[in-house]
Design a protein around this motif. Structure first.
Motif, PDB file in Angstrom:
ATOM      1  N   LEU A 235       0.907  -0.950  -0.203  1.00 43.00           N
ATOM      2  CA  LEU A 235       0.108   0.047  -0.022  1.00 43.00           C
ATOM      3  C   LEU A 235       0.938   1.277   0.142  1.00 43.00           C
ATOM      4  O   LEU A 235       0.743   2.144  -0.883  1.00 43.00           O
ATOM      5  CB  LEU A 235      -1.008   0.139   1.204  1.00 43.00           C
ATOM      6  CG  LEU A 235      -1.854   1.195   1.338  1.00 43.00           C
ATOM      7  CD1 LEU A 235      -2.675   1.424   0.371  1.00 43.00           C
ATOM      8  CD2 LEU A 235      -2.642   1.074   2.531  1.00 43.00           C
ATOM      9  N   MET A 236       1.971   1.355   0.950  1.00 35.66           N
ATOM     10  CA  MET A 236       2.645   2.157   0.806  1.00 35.66           C
ATOM     11  C   MET A 236       3.407   2.478  -0.432  1.00 35.66           C
ATOM     12  O   MET A 236       3.607   3.620  -0.910  1.00 35.66           O
ATOM     13  CB  MET A 236       3.741   2.372   1.899  1.00 35.66           C
ATOM     14  CG  MET A 236       3.216   2.261   3.273  1.00 35.66           C
ATOM     15  SD  MET A 236       4.640   1.973   4.797  1.00 35.66           S
ATOM     16  CE  MET A 236       5.749   3.551   4.252  1.00 35.66           C
ATOM     17  N   GLY A 237       3.864   1.424  -1.130  1.00 35.67           N
ATOM     18  CA  GLY A 237       4.474   1.461  -2.352  1.00 35.67           C
ATOM     19  C   GLY A 237       3.783   2.210  -3.339  1.00 35.67           C
ATOM     20  O   GLY A 237       4.001   2.863  -4.341  1.00 35.67           O
ATOM     21  N   GLU A 238       2.280   1.762  -3.451  1.00 32.30           N
ATOM     22  CA  GLU A 238       1.369   2.519  -4.466  1.00 32.30           C
ATOM     23  C   GLU A 238       1.413   3.985  -4.180  1.00 32.30           C
ATOM     24  O   GLU A 238       1.231   4.735  -5.303  1.00 32.30           O
ATOM     25  CB  GLU A 238       0.192   1.737  -4.291  1.00 32.30           C
ATOM     26  CG  GLU A 238       0.012   0.488  -4.801  1.00 32.30           C
ATOM     27  CD  GLU A 238       0.547   0.287  -6.386  1.00 32.30           C
ATOM     28  OE1 GLU A 238      -0.115   1.000  -7.087  1.00 32.30           O
ATOM     29  OE2 GLU A 238       1.267  -0.742  -6.488  1.00 32.30           O
ATOM     30  N   LYS A 239       1.189   4.426  -2.848  1.00 30.96           N
ATOM     31  CA  LYS A 239       1.380   5.808  -2.725  1.00 30.96           C
ATOM     32  C   LYS A 239       2.661   6.509  -2.910  1.00 30.96           C
ATOM     33  O   LYS A 239       2.466   7.621  -3.599  1.00 30.96           O
ATOM     34  CB  LYS A 239       0.805   5.900  -1.037  1.00 30.96           C
ATOM     35  CG  LYS A 239      -0.365   5.596  -0.774  1.00 30.96           C
ATOM     36  CD  LYS A 239      -0.687   5.579   1.022  1.00 30.96           C
ATOM     37  CE  LYS A 239      -2.229   5.120   1.113  1.00 30.96           C
ATOM     38  NZ  LYS A 239      -3.038   6.090   0.520  1.00 30.96           N
ATOM     39  N   LEU A 240       3.939   5.802  -2.964  1.00 30.15           N
ATOM     40  CA  LEU A 240       4.927   6.179  -3.243  1.00 30.15           C
ATOM     41  C   LEU A 240       4.794   6.524  -4.802  1.00 30.15           C
ATOM     42  O   LEU A 240       5.477   7.616  -5.515  1.00 30.15           O
ATOM     43  CB  LEU A 240       6.031   5.674  -2.947  1.00 30.15           C
ATOM     44  CG  LEU A 240       6.535   5.631  -1.364  1.00 30.15           C
ATOM     45  CD1 LEU A 240       7.496   4.673  -0.804  1.00 30.15           C
ATOM     46  CD2 LEU A 240       7.002   7.066  -0.857  1.00 30.15           C
ATOM     47  N   LYS A 241       4.414   5.483  -5.541  1.00 30.56           N
ATOM     48  CA  LYS A 241       4.312   5.554  -6.914  1.00 30.56           C
ATOM     49  C   LYS A 241       3.465   6.742  -7.583  1.00 30.56           C
ATOM     50  O   LYS A 241       3.831   7.252  -8.544  1.00 30.56           O
ATOM     51  CB  LYS A 241       3.977   4.247  -7.625  1.00 30.56           C
ATOM     52  CG  LYS A 241       4.824   2.968  -7.522  1.00 30.56           C
ATOM     53  CD  LYS A 241       4.121   1.901  -7.991  1.00 30.56           C
ATOM     54  CE  LYS A 241       5.140   0.503  -7.933  1.00 30.56           C
ATOM     55  NZ  LYS A 241       4.324  -0.689  -8.103  1.00 30.56           N
ATOM     56  N   ALA A 242       2.600   6.885  -6.735  1.00 32.71           N
ATOM     57  CA  ALA A 242       1.358   8.067  -7.105  1.00 32.71           C
ATOM     58  C   ALA A 242       2.126   9.292  -7.033  1.00 32.71           C
ATOM     59  O   ALA A 242       2.035  10.253  -7.723  1.00 32.71           O
ATOM     60  CB  ALA A 242       0.238   7.804  -6.236  1.00 32.71           C
ATOM     61  N   ILE A 243       3.067   9.570  -5.872  1.00 33.20           N
ATOM     62  CA  ILE A 243       3.561  10.783  -5.531  1.00 33.20           C
ATOM     63  C   ILE A 243       4.683  11.000  -6.588  1.00 33.20           C
ATOM     64  O   ILE A 243       4.836  12.259  -7.213  1.00 33.20           O
ATOM     65  CB  ILE A 243       4.187  10.603  -4.080  1.00 33.20           C
ATOM     66  CG1 ILE A 243       3.161  10.748  -2.952  1.00 33.20           C
ATOM     67  CG2 ILE A 243       5.073  11.976  -3.871  1.00 33.20           C
ATOM     68  CD1 ILE A 243       3.895  10.508  -1.710  1.00 33.20           C
ATOM     69  N   THR A 244       5.405  10.020  -6.784  1.00 36.67           N
ATOM     70  CA  THR A 244       6.354  10.126  -7.950  1.00 36.67           C
ATOM     71  C   THR A 244       5.724  10.577  -9.328  1.00 36.67           C
ATOM     72  O   THR A 244       6.215  11.499  -9.876  1.00 36.67           O
ATOM     73  CB  THR A 244       7.217   8.757  -8.021  1.00 36.67           C
ATOM     74  OG1 THR A 244       7.810   8.448  -6.832  1.00 36.67           O
ATOM     75  CG2 THR A 244       8.346   8.915  -9.094  1.00 36.67           C
ATOM     76  N   GLU A 245       4.842   9.828  -9.632  1.00 39.55           N
ATOM     77  CA  GLU A 245       4.169  10.191 -11.030  1.00 39.55           C
ATOM     78  C   GLU A 245       3.741  11.658 -11.121  1.00 39.55           C
ATOM     79  O   GLU A 245       3.929  12.089 -12.262  1.00 39.55           O
ATOM     80  CB  GLU A 245       2.858   8.996 -11.028  1.00 39.55           C
ATOM     81  CG  GLU A 245       2.046   9.351 -12.523  1.00 39.55           C
ATOM     82  CD  GLU A 245       0.858   8.500 -12.657  1.00 39.55           C
ATOM     83  OE1 GLU A 245       0.317   8.753 -13.538  1.00 39.55           O
ATOM     84  OE2 GLU A 245       0.754   7.565 -11.777  1.00 39.55           O
ATOM     85  N   VAL A 246       2.951  12.081 -10.111  1.00 37.61           N
ATOM     86  CA  VAL A 246       2.561  13.606 -10.025  1.00 37.61           C
ATOM     87  C   VAL A 246       3.640  14.415 -10.232  1.00 37.61           C
ATOM     88  O   VAL A 246       3.805  15.573 -10.926  1.00 37.61           O
ATOM     89  CB  VAL A 246       1.637  13.554  -8.736  1.00 37.61           C
ATOM     90  CG1 VAL A 246       1.163  15.389  -8.655  1.00 37.61           C
ATOM     91  CG2 VAL A 246       0.302  13.072  -9.007  1.00 37.61           C
ATOM     92  N   THR A 247       4.796  14.082  -9.202  1.00 35.80           N
ATOM     93  CA  THR A 247       5.989  15.047  -9.259  1.00 35.80           C
ATOM     94  C   THR A 247       6.557  15.163 -10.682  1.00 35.80           C
ATOM     95  O   THR A 247       7.176  16.100 -11.193  1.00 35.80           O
ATOM     96  CB  THR A 247       7.041  14.588  -8.073  1.00 35.80           C
ATOM     97  OG1 THR A 247       6.306  14.339  -6.806  1.00 35.80           O
ATOM     98  CG2 THR A 247       8.001  15.651  -7.985  1.00 35.80           C
ATOM     99  N   VAL A 248       6.757  13.843 -11.417  1.00 30.79           N
ATOM    100  CA  VAL A 248       7.484  13.823 -12.752  1.00 30.79           C
ATOM    101  C   VAL A 248       6.400  14.866 -13.779  1.00 30.79           C
ATOM    102  O   VAL A 248       7.081  15.479 -14.366  1.00 30.79           O
ATOM    103  CB  VAL A 248       7.437  12.561 -13.158  1.00 30.79           C
ATOM    104  CG1 VAL A 248       8.023  12.256 -14.631  1.00 30.79           C
ATOM    105  CG2 VAL A 248       8.528  11.666 -12.312  1.00 30.79           C
ATOM    106  N   LEU A 249       5.140  14.713 -13.615  1.00 27.80           N
ATOM    107  CA  LEU A 249       4.278  15.334 -14.321  1.00 27.80           C
ATOM    108  C   LEU A 249       4.580  16.920 -14.277  1.00 27.80           C
ATOM    109  O   LEU A 249       4.665  17.806 -14.940  1.00 27.80           O
ATOM    110  CB  LEU A 249       2.818  14.822 -14.095  1.00 27.80           C
ATOM    111  CG  LEU A 249       1.901  15.783 -14.806  1.00 27.80           C
ATOM    112  CD1 LEU A 249       2.068  15.657 -16.503  1.00 27.80           C
ATOM    113  CD2 LEU A 249       0.464  15.561 -14.353  1.00 27.80           C
TER     114      LEU A 249
END
Length: 342
Positions: A235-249
């Motif tokens: 669950l934490m990993g999915e949240k980290l991926k979401a943060i990374t995706e938005v930050t890259v954008l």
């Protein structure tokens, strides 16, 4: 039947039973050991994967923070210095340029940009200054208002890294794996998803109980706890991926807008060289150049005011849509300018 014979048979049966139990106990001990090793391995694997995601997210936010600082010390500073030279600027009296929608760039917005830049200089992060990892992480995660509030009141920020340290999520992102323990990890886990951090690897000690059945029960309990920890890590990993995706954008969009503004400021300088400093006397093409720079500065300000994380460390769900909107307006802005230029 003679009593000695009965006693002998009972003793033999007891011996056989004891041997069977002994073998069963040994098997249970061996099974318990295997279960514990498997549980430990699964947690270690989940921890390693989570730590890798944490590191990627940390680097992505830091990179975005560094880009913001470079923009303030570069294109934003250049825009402010160049734009304020022009006199009699009227952003609402050019019907031909209405489609640029630059009228909403008020003097307040420009003032806010100036204040943000001044706050950075007051914090010792002016032109030529560097920014540490913790500060870059906070600068990437927060918006200008959240990060520069203390500086805007006249109090210099002695260490932007301290801002990150007050946020459990950023403290965790900035360093320390799941196995490291401590408030940063536990706090980060709770902030990221309401997760109660378990003692992770510490729960899997070697079972030394004399009874094989007891050892097996403990091992099964460890396996269940390991399963729970792995689910939490996922669950934490999915949240980290979401943060990374938005930050890259956000980083990509910010870079694009910065580049547009840089070219627009260059055009302003050409207009000043050829048409002077009085906006009221500019040609429509000259006014278009001013509107262009103003609009891109407005969009860059919108990006600065858009946080990735809130003050509790959660991903701001509206950020992705806002960044996409800025991206679309940037594309439309360029198309409008191209049509005017032609």
């Amino acid at each position: 039947m003679p009593i000695p014979l009965i006693i002998g048979a009972a003793a033999a049966a007891a011996g056989i039973y004891g041997a069977v139990k002994g073998v069963s106990g040994a098997i249970d001990q061996s099974t318990a050991k295997d279960i514990n090793n498997s549980a430990r391995s699964s947690v270690e694997r989940a921890n390693q994967e989570l730590d890798e995601l944490r590191s990627v997210t940390n680097e992505t936010l830091e990179d975005y923070g560094q880009r913001k600082l470079r923009a303030f010390n570069g294109v934003i500073s250049d825009f402010i210095e160049t734009f304020q030279q022009i006199k009699n600027v009227d952003l609402k009296q050019s019907p031909e340029l209405d489609k640029l929608n630059a009228g909403d760039f008020s003097s307040t917005t420009l003032l806010s940009l100036r204040q943000d830049y001044q706050a950075l200089k007051d914090a010792g992060l002016g032109l030529g200054a560097g920014i540490g990892g913790g500060a870059a992480l906070a600068f990437g995660a927060y918006n200008g208002t959240m990060l520069l509030a203390t500086a805007s009141t006249g109090t210099a920020i002695s260490s932007l890294g301290g801002v990150a340290a007050t946020n459990a999520t950023l403290a965790w992102l900035g360093g320390g794996s799941l196995a490291a323990g401590g408030y940063g990890v536990a706090g980060g886990m709770m902030v990221l998803g309401g997760i109660v951090a378990g003692p992770a690897l510490a729960i899997f000690g070697h079972v030394l109980g004399n009874k094989g059945e007891e050892a097996l029960n403990k091992a099964n309990a460890n396996r269940e706890q390991a399963h729970t920890i792995c689910e939490q890590a996922s669950l934490m990993g999915e949240k980290l991926k979401a943060i990374t995706e938005v930050t890259v954008l956000a980083n990509t969009t910010f870079s694009n807008v910065s580049s547009r503004l840089r070219h627009a400021v260059s055009d302003i300088k050409k207009v000043i060289d050829s048409e002077g400093l009085d906006f009221s006397g500019y040609t429509e093409k000259g006014k278009a150049a001013i509107f262009s720079a103003v609009k891109f500065a407005q969009l860059l300000k919108a990006m600065i005011d858009t946080p990735i994380l809130d003050q509790e460390g959660n991903l701001v769900l509206s950020t992705q849509k806002r960044v996409l909107d800025v991206n679309e307006v940037t594309k439309g802005q360029k198309a409008s300018l191209d049509s005017i230029a032609n």
